[in-house]
Design an enzyme around this catalytic site. Structure first.
Site, PDB file in Angstrom:
ATOM      1  N   ARG A   1       4.106   6.836   4.638  1.00 59.31           N
ATOM      2  CA  ARG A   1       4.508   6.372   6.018  1.00 59.31           C
ATOM      3  C   ARG A   1       5.201   4.914   6.115  1.00 59.31           C
ATOM      4  O   ARG A   1       5.850   4.733   7.148  1.00 59.31           O
ATOM      5  CB  ARG A   1       3.196   6.239   6.924  1.00 59.31           C
ATOM      6  CG  ARG A   1       2.126   5.237   6.684  1.00 59.31           C
ATOM      7  CD  ARG A   1       1.194   5.349   7.925  1.00 59.31           C
ATOM      8  NE  ARG A   1       0.476   6.352   7.937  1.00 59.31           N
ATOM      9  CZ  ARG A   1      -0.706   6.537   8.399  1.00 59.31           C
ATOM     10  NH1 ARG A   1      -1.336   5.427   9.252  1.00 59.31           N
ATOM     11  NH2 ARG A   1      -1.575   7.347   8.348  1.00 59.31           N
TER      12      ARG A   1
ATOM     13  N   HIS B   1       0.957  -1.033   0.060  1.00 59.17           N
ATOM     14  CA  HIS B   1       0.023   0.072   0.179  1.00 59.17           C
ATOM     15  C   HIS B   1       0.955   1.343   0.167  1.00 59.17           C
ATOM     16  O   HIS B   1       1.617   1.531   1.034  1.00 59.17           O
ATOM     17  CB  HIS B   1      -0.751  -0.219   1.152  1.00 59.17           C
ATOM     18  CG  HIS B   1      -1.765   1.083   1.426  1.00 59.17           C
ATOM     19  ND1 HIS B   1      -2.779   1.192   2.242  1.00 59.17           N
ATOM     20  CD2 HIS B   1      -1.984   2.241   0.666  1.00 59.17           C
ATOM     21  CE1 HIS B   1      -3.534   2.512   2.283  1.00 59.17           C
ATOM     22  NE2 HIS B   1      -3.036   2.892   1.351  1.00 59.17           N
TER      23      HIS B   1
HETATM   24  N1  PXP Z   1      -6.424  -5.714   2.655  1.00 58.92           N
HETATM   25  C1  PXP Z   1      -6.413  -4.490   2.445  1.00 58.92           C
HETATM   26  C2  PXP Z   1      -7.189  -3.769   1.419  1.00 58.92           C
HETATM   27  C3  PXP Z   1      -5.708  -3.582   3.448  1.00 58.92           C
HETATM   28  O1  PXP Z   1      -5.603  -2.255   3.452  1.00 58.92           O
HETATM   29  C4  PXP Z   1      -4.702  -4.358   4.345  1.00 58.92           C
HETATM   30  C5  PXP Z   1      -4.103  -3.314   5.257  1.00 58.92           C
HETATM   31  O2  PXP Z   1      -3.034  -2.569   4.590  1.00 58.92           O
HETATM   32  C6  PXP Z   1      -4.793  -5.725   4.313  1.00 58.92           C
HETATM   33  C7  PXP Z   1      -5.521  -6.379   3.538  1.00 58.92           C
HETATM   34  C8  PXP Z   1      -3.978  -6.409   5.239  1.00 58.92           C
HETATM   35  O3  PXP Z   1      -4.353  -5.906   6.571  1.00 58.92           O
HETATM   36  P1  PXP Z   1      -3.308  -6.471   7.903  1.00 58.92           P
HETATM   37  O4  PXP Z   1      -1.977  -5.835   7.515  1.00 58.92           O
HETATM   38  O5  PXP Z   1      -4.236  -6.125   9.106  1.00 58.92           O
HETATM   39  O6  PXP Z   1      -3.317  -8.265   7.527  1.00 58.92           O
END
Ligand code: PXP
Length: 250
Positions: free
Chosen positions: A55, A49
């Site tokens: 960040r 992301h």
């Molecule tokens: N899917 C999406 C669309 C997300 O924004 C995120 C977090 O960036 C994740 C999955 C993964 O989440 P986590 O890091 O809590 O496993």
């Protein structure tokens, strides 16, 4: 047997390797090295992301991921002009559109698609034309899913955060209600022809019920796996998640 009951894919989100790197400045630990290790450990894809405020993941991480990865990159981004330009330059396998608020600690909810249909339809069209699979990160809400389908998204990713939070807080009534909504909405999305993914906050305790939904073909998991890798190493942490996902699928 349904035609979509294939092997569930695991996308490993490497954002928080970059969080750790950025805590000190400099280059270490390198999220691209983590992506390569994840790939060797059986990740079916890598998710990253690029937030507006950079960040964690930064632009050069995306450049290097695109140059070096063998598995598909799922590029998460907010629906801004800047991110669209970056995505169109790289043409990753998938683009996942997420809501983004500067003050949030993580992506708190799904995207509001229904109120922004025309704008989002126009926004994702060039991404689709460039060959990216467009995914919308969304709550388990029929109105939003219908809108995601109408704007031309090929994929939705269901936000599992509320389910995981309720589990962590011991609020099992809410947890089970969230799970039931996701079960119904993954079937509904599939019936519209949308590919269904899920993710956010999943860990070893919460993954199985979501992995068991037959319409869900991909889970994206990051924060927990990166944290767990401190104790077991990234490869074994991913292998255990893979095992739990496969066990839930039969
Ligand atoms: N899917 C999406 C669309 C997300 O924004 C995120 C977090 O960036 C994740 C999955 C993964 O989440 P986590 O890091 O809590 O496993």
């Amino acid at each position: 047997m349904t035609d979509y009951a294939g092997r569930l894919r695991l996308g490993v989100n490497i954002d928080h390797v970059a969080t750790l790197r950025n805590a000190r400045g400099g280059d270490l630990p390198d999220p691209v090295r983590a992506a390569q290790l994840a790939q060797e450990a059986g990740a079916d894809g890598i998710t990253a992301h690029l937030r507006e405020d950079r960040r964690h993941i930064i632009d050069s991480d995306i450049d290097r991921l695109m140059e070096t990865l063998r598995v598909p990159l799922n590029f998460e981004m907010a629906a801004t002009d800047e991110m669209q330009k970056i995505a169109l330059r790289h043409k990753p396998h998938a683009v996942c559109i997420v809501p983004e608020k500067r003050e949030e600690r993580t992506t708190e909810g799904g995207l509001e698609v229904a109120r922004e249909e025309n704008k989002l339809a126009g926004y994702i069209a060039p991404l689709r034309e460039a060959g990216c699979r467009v995914s919308i990160f969304i709550g388990a809400d029929e109105r939003q899913i219908t809108a995601a389908h109408r704007i031309g998204a090929q994929v939705i990713e269901l936000h599992t955060g509320a389910y995981c939070d309720a589990h962590a807080e011991g609020d099992f009534e809410t947890r089970d209600r969230e799970l039931e909504m996701m079960r119904e909405m993954s079937a509904y999305a599939h019936s519209l022809g949308l590919e269904v993914h899920a993710g956010h906050g999943l860990n070893y305790d919460t993954v199985a019920p979501v992995a068991a939904f037959p319409e869900v073909v991909e889970l994206n998991i990051g924060h927990f796996l990166i944290g767990e890798s401190v104790f077991r190493g990234l490869g074994p942490a991913i292998a255990e998640m893979r095992r739990l996902m496969d066990a839930a699928r039969v």
